[in-house]
Design an enzyme around this catalytic site. Structure first.
Site, PDB file in Angstrom:
ATOM      1  N   CYS A  41       0.932  -1.097   0.145  1.00  0.00           N
ATOM      2  CA  CYS A  41       0.092  -0.061  -0.091  1.00  0.00           C
ATOM      3  C   CYS A  41       0.916   1.382  -0.072  1.00  0.00           C
ATOM      4  CB  CYS A  41      -0.996   0.068   1.319  1.00  0.00           C
ATOM      5  SG  CYS A  41      -1.993   1.359   1.396  1.00  0.00           S
ATOM      6  N   ASP A  43       0.219   3.817   1.727  1.00  0.00           N
ATOM      7  CA  ASP A  43       0.372   4.461   3.148  1.00  0.00           C
ATOM      8  C   ASP A  43       1.601   4.841   3.462  1.00  0.00           C
ATOM      9  OD1 ASP A  43       0.021   4.856   5.936  1.00  0.00           O
ATOM     10  OD2 ASP A  43      -2.152   4.121   5.239  1.00  0.00           O
ATOM     11  N   ARG A  45       2.604   5.199   6.456  1.00  0.00           N
ATOM     12  CA  ARG A  45       3.244   4.466   7.666  1.00  0.00           C
ATOM     13  C   ARG A  45       3.787   3.174   7.512  1.00  0.00           C
ATOM     14  NH1 ARG A  45      -2.694   4.387  10.320  1.00  0.00           N
ATOM     15  NH2 ARG A  45      -2.903   3.773   8.149  1.00  0.00           N
ATOM     16  N   HIS A  97      -2.363  -3.945   4.949  1.00  0.00           N
ATOM     17  CA  HIS A  97      -1.960  -3.558   6.666  1.00  0.00           C
ATOM     18  C   HIS A  97      -3.283  -3.297   7.145  1.00  0.00           C
ATOM     19  CE1 HIS A  97      -2.593   0.927   5.909  1.00  0.00           C
ATOM     20  NE2 HIS A  97      -2.297   0.556   4.702  1.00  0.00           N
ATOM     21  N   CYS A 100      -6.463   0.406   6.966  1.00  0.00           N
ATOM     22  CA  CYS A 100      -5.997   0.645   5.636  1.00  0.00           C
ATOM     23  C   CYS A 100      -6.887   1.804   5.168  1.00  0.00           C
ATOM     24  CB  CYS A 100      -5.966  -0.260   4.530  1.00  0.00           C
ATOM     25  SG  CYS A 100      -5.719   0.137   2.791  1.00  0.00           S
TER      26      CYS A 100
END
Length: 208
Positions: A41, A43, A45, A97, A100
């Site tokens: 992803c 993302d 993080r 994750h 999400c």
């Protein structure tokens, strides 16, 4: 964030690398030989190499919103083909994750404009597994389960591709489904049964 600090950080990073390994960048310039393609992803993080404890040259990385593998996505399919056919990776990982944002957005009925087409793929995952998901009363647990099921279905989408099927026959390439728990830092192997899914879909998706 002061964007100028990025360049200062880069200078520090170079010094730190050279202090440990004087020929670090010379080696880096000689090419790559990764064993693994990681589809994760976007993302901010969720890093790829860091969470696996791997370094440059060890993993080929593709990231998009909600770690999707979509047959009509020329970008993603080009990455898969290049990694599997040319770099000859032996493992392909789809890593989702928990928490999400893309998966959560797909659970909602809001009109998200240009994202609608992309998130429709996740909504299709929900549709395929709605009985299981609707039986989960806790919204957070339902959300986590959809993250896992989305990873599973993206692995199936990988198995449908000619490049993956050919590499499986020629050298035993494997597809893996993982989830990264942002709350604990742990990687969770969903233990996707690659051989079972391959067998199940071969009647329709077999490609020479």
């Amino acid at each position: 964030m002061n964007i100028d600090n990025v360049f200062k950080n880069n200078e520090t990073w170079i010094k730190d690398k050279l202090a440990i390994e004087p020929d670090y960048f010379e080696k880096l310039g000689k090419g790559q030989n990764p064993e693994l393609l990681y589809i994760g992803c976007s993302d901010s993080r969720v890093t790829a190499e860091d969470l696996m404890g791997l370094g440059p040259g060890e993993v080929f990385v593709h990231r998009n919103i909600a770690n999707m593998v979509v047959g009509t996505d020329a970008n993603g399919m080009s990455v898969v083909n290049y990694a599997v056919t040319h770099l000859k990776v032996n493992h392909v990982v789809v890593c989702g994750h928990y928490a999400c944002g893309g998966v959560k957005a797909a659970m909602e009925s809001a009109d998200l404009g240009v994202l609608n087409g992309w998130l429709r793929n996740i909504r299709d995952v929900y549709r395929m597994h709605k009985d299981e998901l609707n039986a989960i009363k806790c919204e957070e647990k339902k959300y986590d389960r959809l993250v896992e099921l989305n990873v599973q279905e993206q692995c199936v989408n990988l198995i449908k591709t000619a490049a993956v099927q050919k590499a499986y026959r020629e050298r035993g390439l494997k597809v893996h489904g993982w989830v990264f728990d942002v709350h604990t830092g742990k990687l969770i192997d969903l233990k996707i049964d690659f051989d079972k899914y391959l067998k199940d879909i071969m009647e329709i998706y077999h490609l020479d």
